[in-house]
Design a protein around this motif. Structure first.
Motif, mmCIF file in Angstrom:
data_model
loop_
_atom_site.group_PDB
_atom_site.id
_atom_site.type_symbol
_atom_site.label_atom_id
_atom_site.label_comp_id
_atom_site.label_asym_id
_atom_site.label_seq_id
_atom_site.Cartn_x
_atom_site.Cartn_y
_atom_site.Cartn_z
ATOM 1 N N UNK A 31 18.560 -34.887 -27.461
ATOM 2 C CA UNK A 31 17.287 -34.711 -28.162
ATOM 3 C C UNK A 31 17.086 -33.261 -28.583
ATOM 4 N N UNK A 32 17.475 -32.313 -27.734
ATOM 5 C CA UNK A 32 17.397 -30.904 -28.116
ATOM 6 C C UNK A 32 18.326 -30.627 -29.300
ATOM 7 N N UNK A 44 13.157 -24.115 -28.102
ATOM 8 C CA UNK A 44 12.581 -25.337 -27.537
ATOM 9 C C UNK A 44 12.030 -25.062 -26.145
ATOM 10 N N UNK A 45 10.806 -25.538 -25.910
ATOM 11 C CA UNK A 45 10.203 -25.489 -24.585
ATOM 12 C C UNK A 45 10.406 -26.844 -23.925
ATOM 13 N N UNK A 46 11.004 -26.851 -22.742
ATOM 14 C CA UNK A 46 11.214 -28.086 -21.989
ATOM 15 C C UNK A 46 10.180 -28.172 -20.875
ATOM 16 N N UNK A 47 9.407 -29.242 -20.876
ATOM 17 C CA UNK A 47 8.416 -29.465 -19.820
ATOM 18 C C UNK A 47 9.038 -30.427 -18.813
ATOM 19 N N UNK A 48 9.304 -29.922 -17.614
ATOM 20 C CA UNK A 48 10.047 -30.700 -16.628
ATOM 21 C C UNK A 48 9.252 -30.798 -15.320
ATOM 22 N N UNK A 58 22.152 -27.427 -17.452
ATOM 23 C CA UNK A 58 22.700 -27.980 -18.689
ATOM 24 C C UNK A 58 22.786 -26.923 -19.789
ATOM 25 N N UNK A 59 23.695 -27.141 -20.700
ATOM 26 C CA UNK A 59 23.800 -26.309 -21.900
ATOM 27 C C UNK A 59 23.110 -27.013 -23.060
ATOM 28 N N UNK A 60 22.375 -26.250 -23.866
ATOM 29 C CA UNK A 60 21.619 -26.823 -24.967
ATOM 30 C C UNK A 60 21.983 -26.145 -26.289
ATOM 31 N N UNK A 61 21.720 -26.865 -27.370
ATOM 32 C CA UNK A 61 22.024 -26.372 -28.711
ATOM 33 C C UNK A 61 21.002 -25.342 -29.200
ATOM 34 N N UNK A 62 19.893 -25.192 -28.488
ATOM 35 C CA UNK A 62 18.865 -24.209 -28.818
ATOM 36 C C UNK A 62 18.586 -23.342 -27.602
ATOM 37 N N UNK A 63 18.106 -22.103 -27.810
ATOM 38 C CA UNK A 63 17.537 -21.363 -26.685
ATOM 39 C C UNK A 63 16.354 -22.138 -26.130
ATOM 40 N N UNK A 64 16.254 -22.266 -24.802
ATOM 41 C CA UNK A 64 15.172 -23.039 -24.200
ATOM 42 C C UNK A 64 14.427 -22.199 -23.177
ATOM 43 N N UNK A 65 13.172 -22.554 -22.975
ATOM 44 C CA UNK A 65 12.384 -22.033 -21.866
ATOM 45 C C UNK A 65 11.752 -23.230 -21.179
ATOM 46 N N UNK A 66 11.059 -23.002 -20.064
ATOM 47 C CA UNK A 66 10.606 -24.117 -19.244
ATOM 48 C C UNK A 66 9.134 -23.985 -18.885
ATOM 49 N N UNK A 103 16.599 -39.534 -28.928
ATOM 50 C CA UNK A 103 17.649 -38.636 -29.406
ATOM 51 C C UNK A 103 18.204 -38.991 -30.774
ATOM 52 N N UNK A 104 17.744 -40.079 -31.381
ATOM 53 C CA UNK A 104 18.320 -40.521 -32.660
ATOM 54 C C UNK A 104 17.427 -40.195 -33.852
#
Length: 251
Positions: A31-32, A44-48, A58-66, A103-104
């Motif tokens: 999805x990222x 991308x901000x990930x709310x976990x 995990x490795x992501x296609x964008x810089x992420x924060x949490x 993710x699609x």
């Protein structure tokens, strides 16, 4: 913002569904990556969940924060919204909210809904007009007395135990749309409606429904039917096939 604090109880797996592997990547990574395909999105901000120990590995296609999620979806979104505001976002800036379980979604749809929201005072969401005939159901109790008029809950234990439901009437589908994500809103207005939800202790299933509570119009942008949400185990097979057909990035 991707909301990924849920447990995916309807999916019925031991692992939270955002970490289910599809085509050798987790649902969250996929999805990222799909958001990363849009020129509009560079972070991308990930709310976990507070006890999530997986996302950071995990490795992501964008810089992420949490940001830390809450018990309810709106609480998770509110937490993410506060983090975005603290990073310097203005009230008139747009917040893009996406489900980890979608993710699609196509790049074209992501950019279409963001472009639409840019012209709106409150925001816009992806959605699709309902194509199937819709039936309102009646439940027949086990004692075979008069039919109950209670609306069935598709996720209830009664439904899972194959209790009997019967068609009561056909619902006019001409104005019915099925909501998707991304959903895109003005930050200040999102803060206002989520504050109202909290104060009124309302139950909402998506952010657009919070805007509806205050009669704030949210534009519907027709999206692709490929943008399905992983909810049940069978959905994983469909998503795998869709992602392969779309040319999913290799892991």
């Amino acid at each position: 913002m991707i909301v990924a604090a849920g447990r995916g109880s309807r999916f019925g797996a031991a692992v939270a569904k955002q970490y289910l592997l599809i085509n050798e990547q987790t649902l969250l990574q996929l999805s990222v990556a799909r958001l990363a395909s849009s020129a509009y999105i560079t972070h991308c901000l990930l709310v976990i969940a507070a006890d999530d120990t997986t996302a950071h590995t995990l490795n992501f296609e964008l810089p992420v924060s949490y940001a830390q999620g809450g018990a309810e979806r709106w609480q998770s979104v509110s937490s993410g919204m506060q983090a975005i505001a603290q990073s310097g976002a203005a009230d008139d800036d747009l917040v893009v909210i996406h489900d980890a379980a979608r993710p699609a979604v196509t790049t074209a749809d992501i950019e279409r809904v963001i472009s639409a929201a840019m012209t709106e005072p409150y925001g816009a969401i992806l959605a699709t007009p309902v194509a199937d005939t819709l039936k309102q159901a009646q439940h027949q109790p086990s004692d075979h007395n008069l039919l109950s008029m209670q609306k069935p809950d598709p996720d209830s234990e009664a439904m899972s135990n194959n209790q009997r439901y019967y068609s009561q009437r056909t619902i006019d589908r001409s104005t019915i749309w099925q909501a998707q994500t991304p959903q895109v809103f003005r930050l200040g207005k999102l803060r206002q409606v989520l504050s109202y939800v909290a104060n009124q202790q309302l139950k909402i299933t998506d952010e657009a429904s919070a805007f509806e509570q205050l009669n704030f119009p949210i534009r519907l942008v027709a999206g692709s039917r490929q943008n399905i949400k992983l909810t049940y185990p069978d959905d994983a097979l469909l998503l795998s096939a869709l992602l392969t057909a779309q040319g999913q990035p290799s892991s």
